[in-house]
Design a protein around this motif. Structure first.
Motif, PDB file in Angstrom:
ATOM      1  N   GLY A 190       0.796  -1.220   0.000  1.00 37.65           N
ATOM      2  CA  GLY A 190       0.000   0.000   0.000  1.00 37.65           C
ATOM      3  C   GLY A 190       0.828   1.269   0.000  1.00 37.65           C
ATOM      4  O   GLY A 190       0.335   2.341  -0.298  1.00 37.65           O
ATOM      5  N   ALA A 191       2.100   1.168   0.344  1.00 39.55           N
ATOM      6  CA  ALA A 191       2.957   2.344   0.330  1.00 39.55           C
ATOM      7  C   ALA A 191       3.795   2.313  -0.957  1.00 39.55           C
ATOM      8  O   ALA A 191       4.210   1.250  -1.404  1.00 39.55           O
ATOM      9  N   VAL A 192       4.021   3.488  -1.534  1.00 41.07           N
ATOM     10  CA  VAL A 192       4.706   3.527  -2.819  1.00 41.07           C
ATOM     11  C   VAL A 192       6.127   4.068  -2.666  1.00 41.07           C
ATOM     12  O   VAL A 192       6.345   5.088  -2.019  1.00 41.07           O
ATOM     13  N   PHE A 193       7.096   3.374  -3.245  1.00 44.19           N
ATOM     14  CA  PHE A 193       8.489   3.801  -3.180  1.00 44.19           C
ATOM     15  C   PHE A 193       9.135   3.661  -4.540  1.00 44.19           C
ATOM     16  O   PHE A 193       8.723   2.824  -5.349  1.00 44.19           O
ATOM     17  N   GLY A 194      10.173   4.457  -4.764  1.00 48.23           N
ATOM     18  CA  GLY A 194      10.910   4.344  -6.014  1.00 48.23           C
ATOM     19  C   GLY A 194      11.735   3.067  -6.012  1.00 48.23           C
ATOM     20  O   GLY A 194      12.269   2.659  -4.977  1.00 48.23           O
ATOM     21  N   ALA A 195      11.849   2.428  -7.183  1.00 51.17           N
ATOM     22  CA  ALA A 195      12.649   1.202  -7.289  1.00 51.17           C
ATOM     23  C   ALA A 195      14.108   1.485  -6.941  1.00 51.17           C
ATOM     24  O   ALA A 195      14.803   0.645  -6.369  1.00 51.17           O
ATOM     25  N   ASN A 196      14.558   2.693  -7.292  1.00 52.54           N
ATOM     26  CA  ASN A 196      15.953   3.046  -6.994  1.00 52.54           C
ATOM     27  C   ASN A 196      16.233   3.027  -5.493  1.00 52.54           C
ATOM     28  O   ASN A 196      17.280   2.608  -5.040  1.00 52.54           O
ATOM     29  N   ARG A 197      15.200   3.448  -4.721  1.00 52.24           N
ATOM     30  CA  ARG A 197      15.392   3.467  -3.273  1.00 52.24           C
ATOM     31  C   ARG A 197      15.437   2.054  -2.706  1.00 52.24           C
ATOM     32  O   ARG A 197      16.220   1.757  -1.810  1.00 52.24           O
ATOM     33  N   LEU A 198      14.560   1.206  -3.233  1.00 53.60           N
ATOM     34  CA  LEU A 198      14.553  -0.176  -2.763  1.00 53.60           C
ATOM     35  C   LEU A 198      15.875  -0.850  -3.111  1.00 53.60           C
ATOM     36  O   LEU A 198      16.429  -1.626  -2.333  1.00 53.60           O
ATOM     37  N   MET A 199      16.364  -0.514  -4.289  1.00 56.87           N
ATOM     38  CA  MET A 199      17.654  -1.034  -4.730  1.00 56.87           C
ATOM     39  C   MET A 199      18.742  -0.648  -3.730  1.00 56.87           C
ATOM     40  O   MET A 199      19.591  -1.466  -3.356  1.00 56.87           O
ATOM     41  N   THR A 200      18.690   0.612  -3.301  1.00 57.72           N
ATOM     42  CA  THR A 200      19.668   1.100  -2.326  1.00 57.72           C
ATOM     43  C   THR A 200      19.635   0.262  -1.065  1.00 57.72           C
ATOM     44  O   THR A 200      20.677  -0.178  -0.569  1.00 57.72           O
ATOM     45  N   LEU A 201      18.422   0.028  -0.577  1.00 57.74           N
ATOM     46  CA  LEU A 201      18.289  -0.746   0.654  1.00 57.74           C
ATOM     47  C   LEU A 201      18.839  -2.154   0.467  1.00 57.74           C
ATOM     48  O   LEU A 201      19.611  -2.659   1.284  1.00 57.74           O
ATOM     49  N   GLY A 202      18.454  -2.756  -0.670  1.00 51.90           N
ATOM     50  CA  GLY A 202      18.923  -4.118  -0.956  1.00 51.90           C
ATOM     51  C   GLY A 202      20.440  -4.180  -0.954  1.00 51.90           C
ATOM     52  O   GLY A 202      21.044  -5.019  -0.277  1.00 51.90           O
ATOM     53  N   PHE A 203      21.039  -3.241  -1.668  1.00 61.27           N
ATOM     54  CA  PHE A 203      22.500  -3.215  -1.745  1.00 61.27           C
ATOM     55  C   PHE A 203      23.125  -3.008  -0.371  1.00 61.27           C
ATOM     56  O   PHE A 203      24.082  -3.682   0.001  1.00 61.27           O
ATOM     57  N   ALA A 204      22.548  -2.069   0.373  1.00 60.43           N
ATOM     58  CA  ALA A 204      23.112  -1.753   1.691  1.00 60.43           C
ATOM     59  C   ALA A 204      23.098  -2.981   2.575  1.00 60.43           C
ATOM     60  O   ALA A 204      24.080  -3.296   3.245  1.00 60.43           O
ATOM     61  N   VAL A 205      21.981  -3.703   2.559  1.00 57.27           N
ATOM     62  CA  VAL A 205      21.871  -4.881   3.414  1.00 57.27           C
ATOM     63  C   VAL A 205      22.861  -5.961   2.956  1.00 57.27           C
ATOM     64  O   VAL A 205      23.599  -6.541   3.761  1.00 57.27           O
ATOM     65  N   VAL A 206      22.884  -6.210   1.640  1.00 52.07           N
ATOM     66  CA  VAL A 206      23.783  -7.247   1.122  1.00 52.07           C
ATOM     67  C   VAL A 206      25.238  -6.913   1.451  1.00 52.07           C
ATOM     68  O   VAL A 206      25.987  -7.748   1.978  1.00 52.07           O
ATOM     69  N   ILE A 207      25.617  -5.677   1.172  1.00 48.79           N
ATOM     70  CA  ILE A 207      27.007  -5.285   1.439  1.00 48.79           C
ATOM     71  C   ILE A 207      27.307  -5.354   2.935  1.00 48.79           C
ATOM     72  O   ILE A 207      28.341  -5.861   3.357  1.00 48.79           O
ATOM     73  N   GLY A 208      26.349  -4.870   3.732  1.00 52.67           N
ATOM     74  CA  GLY A 208      26.544  -4.892   5.183  1.00 52.67           C
ATOM     75  C   GLY A 208      26.743  -6.309   5.699  1.00 52.67           C
ATOM     76  O   GLY A 208      27.681  -6.586   6.448  1.00 52.67           O
ATOM     77  N   VAL A 209      25.883  -7.212   5.267  1.00 56.62           N
ATOM     78  CA  VAL A 209      25.969  -8.595   5.743  1.00 56.62           C
ATOM     79  C   VAL A 209      27.255  -9.260   5.228  1.00 56.62           C
ATOM     80  O   VAL A 209      27.971  -9.919   5.990  1.00 56.62           O
ATOM     81  N   ALA A 210      27.545  -9.042   3.952  1.00 56.32           N
ATOM     82  CA  ALA A 210      28.755  -9.628   3.373  1.00 56.32           C
ATOM     83  C   ALA A 210      29.978  -9.147   4.137  1.00 56.32           C
ATOM     84  O   ALA A 210      30.892  -9.909   4.469  1.00 56.32           O
ATOM     85  N   PHE A 211      29.951  -7.874   4.451  1.00 53.07           N
ATOM     86  CA  PHE A 211      31.068  -7.285   5.148  1.00 53.07           C
ATOM     87  C   PHE A 211      31.213  -7.882   6.549  1.00 53.07           C
ATOM     88  O   PHE A 211      32.312  -8.215   6.994  1.00 53.07           O
ATOM     89  N   TYR A 212      30.063  -8.044   7.185  1.00 51.59           N
ATOM     90  CA  TYR A 212      30.088  -8.621   8.526  1.00 51.59           C
ATOM     91  C   TYR A 212      30.652 -10.042   8.480  1.00 51.59           C
ATOM     92  O   TYR A 212      31.487 -10.429   9.305  1.00 51.59           O
ATOM     93  N   LEU A 213      30.200 -10.810   7.487  1.00 50.69           N
ATOM     94  CA  LEU A 213      30.683 -12.188   7.361  1.00 50.69           C
ATOM     95  C   LEU A 213      32.185 -12.197   7.096  1.00 50.69           C
ATOM     96  O   LEU A 213      32.926 -13.030   7.619  1.00 50.69           O
ATOM     97  N   PHE A 214      32.618 -11.249   6.278  1.00 49.01           N
ATOM     98  CA  PHE A 214      34.044 -11.148   5.966  1.00 49.01           C
ATOM     99  C   PHE A 214      34.860 -10.946   7.242  1.00 49.01           C
ATOM    100  O   PHE A 214      35.867 -11.616   7.479  1.00 49.01           O
ATOM    101  N   ILE A 215      34.379 -10.034   8.093  1.00 45.75           N
ATOM    102  CA  ILE A 215      35.101  -9.761   9.337  1.00 45.75           C
ATOM    103  C   ILE A 215      35.001 -10.951  10.285  1.00 45.75           C
ATOM    104  O   ILE A 215      35.956 -11.335  10.952  1.00 45.75           O
ATOM    105  N   ALA A 216      33.807 -11.564  10.333  1.00 47.90           N
ATOM    106  CA  ALA A 216      33.575 -12.605  11.330  1.00 47.90           C
ATOM    107  C   ALA A 216      34.171 -13.953  10.933  1.00 47.90           C
ATOM    108  O   ALA A 216      34.615 -14.708  11.781  1.00 47.90           O
ATOM    109  N   ARG A 217      34.199 -14.252   9.629  1.00 45.61           N
ATOM    110  CA  ARG A 217      34.523 -15.614   9.233  1.00 45.61           C
ATOM    111  C   ARG A 217      35.887 -15.830   8.581  1.00 45.61           C
ATOM    112  O   ARG A 217      36.450 -16.918   8.683  1.00 45.61           O
ATOM    113  N   THR A 218      36.385 -14.830   7.873  1.00 45.18           N
ATOM    114  CA  THR A 218      37.601 -15.100   7.087  1.00 45.18           C
ATOM    115  C   THR A 218      38.861 -14.922   7.929  1.00 45.18           C
ATOM    116  O   THR A 218      38.834 -14.362   9.025  1.00 45.18           O
ATOM    117  N   ARG A 219      39.951 -15.411   7.381  1.00 46.58           N
ATOM    118  CA  ARG A 219      41.254 -15.303   8.027  1.00 46.58           C
ATOM    119  C   ARG A 219      41.684 -13.845   8.154  1.00 46.58           C
ATOM    120  O   ARG A 219      42.135 -13.393   9.209  1.00 46.58           O
TER     121      ARG A 219
END
Lengths: 316, 288, 239
Positions: free
Chosen positions: B138-167
């Motif tokens: 019911g709420a309307v948002f620009g696709a570009n904004r949703l894209m931003t959120l998606g990217f932010a979450v993916v990068i954030g999580v990937a980054f966290y995993l990188f710090i937490a899991r890799t050598r």
């Protein structure tokens, strides 16, 4: 060395300063116009830098609040400027800043290290945006104009503020409170257990330093003639004193003064000569001095002296 | 109900961006001990490079990530290797290094901003990409904004995993806790610190790319984002990367709520929260 | 009447009792020792007395006046001075100025600067540092920094001196000198409350000893009584 020689040596520095002061007083008569503007700009930066040094150098609390105090002075002047005589406005500007410093100091001087720097940095932004919002919402304005005053008046007021500041700094440094401030910077807990009321001393010194920053802002507002929150609470006014002080060297009082003179002169020249590259040049100079002059200009001068005199004057 | 959802989603969208920029700053302070006042300048570089690539060469903004990311990383890495490494060896204590490096980063702000203004000029730049409306419950948002959120979450999580899991992540965490001990255990400390600074810059560059999708970009935009990143970092606890991630979303939602009441109050609200938090709990919401 | 007394003094650190319901007293002119294994709460107790920390509950009285929760500088001016376990000198200031600060700020009656210089010089002489008055504190040896701390504390003209591990890290000669210094301070009429790990020192110098373990007072008595107490030996040798 005999007693007379010692006395003469003691008199040398004050005599030199007196001559310098007389020269500064005479300047607007000898060289009116641009020279006056240039010199009072430099004087303004000396005031900002020395006020910062007064509190932050001995205690080690890196304050990024000067822009807030300066801005409060500017706004005091903009609001009261047309209603009250100039000296009164300047005094109120200084006192308003001191009041803010008392408030901020009471709340925040228990923050240690980088937290205090971040807090004071945020404070400037908070005040800026609050004033911006307030003006849009309630007065419906953005920015104010001030009645211009002659350049010579600005010059003499700035000089008077500087002289008052230097005298204050000198007496604080020489008094037992100067020692106490230094001991706070060395080890605050030990200072408290040696009977020093560290909280009170820090707050009062912070407020004293704000008086002069605020007073300088009050007169500077008149030079600006147009002000708005972005101009009044410019973060550069917080960083400049810190950079100038470190550029000059924090060890002795003349270090920051020298830093402010050289740096602000350079700044004025670069702004007029290379308006498009000015930030690049300033940034590079700063970076180089932070990297290669750990004790500032004073350290450089001492190194040269040592090389010329062969180590005898290493401790002067 | 729709307005409530609207506010929350808008807050998350904003929060993703805040989280991203704050994580970069947090990494730089938490490990390399540099309170990087020029952080926003890397965001600005990311934004303007993306704009140039899109308008002049027609490069898809999302693809330009492959250019912005490495470029800002390299810049950060080199800056650490030349400037901060030298300061680290010449500073007598950690406190001295922290204030010196903050001032050095302030001069970097000057230098980068000036070079950028020579390259791009003072104009405000923007472009239109993926500005299509998407209906979310019911709420309307620009696709570009949703894209931003998606990217932010993916990068954030990937980054966290990188710090937490890799050598390498382990080396980074070791360096954050005790550089001297980590050095003794065979971690190449100079390389790890430069890596962290570079990664922080790359996160900023990426955020700049994402910001350019939604907002206009210009040479002087940096400081505003630096200040927001600082607020988030303090909110989450100086140096805590998960704290910055959560803090970013928290601030985004607060911002969205306040904007709904009075848009001109949002920045004041941020600073007020920041100032109050420093007074009440300077170690942040995730701090011990 | 005791010069210092505490009743039910308690302090928690995040749910853990660092000092728990401790009663203590120090009589005027005494040298009282405070011992206990690491983490027993000895330094915490000193911090509570000197005002660095505020107790959660309990009362501390000095010369009959309630000093619980007062600020350190107030307590110092009332006549309690202290030294620190990890030396806290004003590193970049000359030794003389370190001591002068005590005279200028810590003494009950304010002192003129010239008088402060005289007092500080005399005190440096008293602790055996007259040769290094102009040396920055950071350039002194550990033993000398500890003496400097004592001189600075004495400059505040205390009635009670809290010494926190004065002898830790000192070699046998320096330890003997420190013991002699403590006796000389007592001879000036100053009461001493001291934390110490060097058993030989504490046994020979103290009139009375208090033992803390896990924040609780487990024993109190003359050195002889403590040395033969089963409970104390158990604590030190492990249960």
């Amino acid at each position: 060395m005999n007693a007379v020689g010692v006395d003469l040596k003691k008199l040398r520095a004050p005599a030199l300063l007196l001559v310098l002061l007389l020269l500064l007083i005479a300047l607007p008569h000898a060289r009116p116009g641009y020279a006056v503007v240039l010199v009072y700009t430099i004087l303004m930066y000396i005031v900002l830098t020395v006020s910062w040094v007064l509190f932050s150098a001995p205690t080690g609390y890196v304050s990024l609040a000067p822009a807030a105090f300066f801005g409060v002075g500017i706004y005091t002047s903009a609001i009261l400027g047309m209603k009250l005589p100039l000296p009164v406005v300047i005094c109120i500007g200084g006192l308003a800043s001191a009041f803010l410093a008392l408030l901020v100091g009471a709340l925040t001087l228990r923050l240690k290290g980088i937290y205090f720097a971040i807090f004071t940095f945020g404070l400037v932004e908070l005040i800026k945006h609050f004033v911006l919002w307030y003006e849009l919402k309630y007065t419906g304005t953005r920015g104010r104009f001030l009645l211009p005053v002659g350049n010579n008046t600005i010059y003499y007021v700035m000089l008077a503020i500087l002289v008052a500041l230097l005298l204050t700094t000198y007496f604080i440094k020489r008094s037992k409170y100067g020692l106490a401030l230094q001991s706070i910077g060395e080890d605050e807990e030990a200072a408290a257990h040696t009977g020093i009321n560290v909280t009170l001393l820090k707050i009062i010194t912070f407020a004293i330093s704000a008086v002069f920053t605020g007073a300088a802002g009050a007169i500077w507002a008149i030079r600006l003639t147009y002000i708005d929150p972005y101009i009044a609470f410019d973060v550069n006014n917080s960083f400049m004193p810190v950079l100038m002080a470190i550029f000059g060297g924090l060890g002795q009082l003349y270090g920051p003064i020298l830093g402010a003179v050289v740096f602000s002169f350079l700044r004025e020249v670069l702004i007029t000569r290379f308006p498009y590259y000015y930030m690049l040049l300033i940034g590079t100079i700063l970076l180089v001095s932070i990297l290669y002059l750990p004790n500032g200009l004073v350290g450089l001068i001492q190194r040269w002296r040592r090389r010329i005199w062969g180590g005898q004057h290493a401790n002067t | 109900m729709v307005t409530f959802l609207n506010i929350v989603i808008a807050g998350l969208l904003l929060g993703g961006l805040y989280a991203l920029i704050a994580m970069g700053l947090s990494l730089q302070y938490g490990v390399a001990r540099v309170l990087n006042v020029s952080h926003g300048e890397f965001i600005m570089l990311g934004g303007l490079i993306t704009w140039t690539l899109y308008t002049a060469f027609g490069v898809n903004p999302l693809l330009s990530l492959a250019i912005c990311g490495p470029l800002t990383f390299l810049l950060g890495f080199i800056i650490h290797r030349t400037v901060f490494k030298r300061l680290l060896t010449s500073s007598e204590s950690r406190g001295v290094f922290e204030s010196n490096s903050m001032l050095a980063s302030f001069s970097l702000l000057f230098i980068i901003q000036n070079i950028a203004s020579i390259a791009w000029g003072p104009e405000i730049r923007g472009y239109s990409y993926l500005r299509v409306p998407v209906n979310l419950a019911g709420a309307v948002f620009g696709a570009n904004r949703l894209m931003t959120l998606g990217f932010a979450v993916v990068i954030g999580v990937a980054f966290y995993l990188f710090i937490a899991r890799t050598r390498t992540g382990k080396a980074i965490r070791a360096a954050a806790q005790d550089p001297a001990a980590a050095g003794l255990m065979g971690v190449n400390i100079d390389r790890v610190l430069a890596l962290c600074f570079g990664l922080g810059a790359a996160l900023a560059g990426t955020a700049g790319m994402l910001i350019s999708l939604c907002y206009p970009v210009h040479v002087a935009m940096g400081l505003e984002y630096t200040v927001i990143a600082l607020i988030v970092v303090v909110l989450g606890g100086l140096g805590s990367i998960p704290g910055s991630f959560i803090g970013g979303f928290a601030l985004g939602i607060i911002g969205s709520v306040v904007t709904n009441i009075d848009p001109s109050l949002s920045l004041i609200a941020y600073y007020l929260i920041f100032v109050l938090l420093l007074l009440v709990k300077p170690t942040g919401i995730m701090g011990r | 009447m005791p010069i210092l007394e505490g009743e039910g003094v308690t302090k928690y650190f995040g749910g853990l009792a660092a000092v728990s319901n401790v009663d203590f007293y120090v009589d005027e002119g005494e040298i009282v020792g405070l011992i206990g294994p690491n983490g027993a709460g000895k330094t915490t107790l000193f911090n509570l007395i000197s005002g660095a920390l505020v107790p959660k509950s309990g009362v501390i009285r000095f010369q009959g006046a309630n000093i619980t929760g007062l600020k350190p500088h107030r307590i110092c001016k009332m006549g309690i001075a202290r030294t620190f376990q990890s030396v806290k000198v004003f590193a970049n200031m000359p030794a003389l100025e370190n001591v002068m600060l005590g005279s200028l700020f810590g003494a009950p009656n304010s002192v003129a600067p010239a008088e402060a210089v005289r007092e500080a010089t005399a005190l440096l002489d008293f602790v055996g540092l007259s040769a290094v008055g102009a040396t920055p504190a950071k350039d002194l040896t550990l033993a000398n920094q500890k003496r400097l701390e004592v001189a600075r504390a004495l400059a505040t003209k205390p009635k009670l001196l809290l010494l926190d591990e004065l002898m830790a890290g000192l070699n046998p000669t320096e330890t003997a000198e420190a013991m002699a210094l403590i006796t000389r301070i007592r001879d000036q009429g100053i009461t001493i409350f001291m934390i110490e790990h060097v058993m030989k020192a504490i046994m020979s110098v103290c009139d009375r000893i208090m033992v803390l373990h896990h924040g609780v007072k487990i024993a109190e008595g003359t050195p002889q009584e403590i040395a033969t107490s089963k409970k104390v030996i158990e604590v030190y040798l492990g249960e």
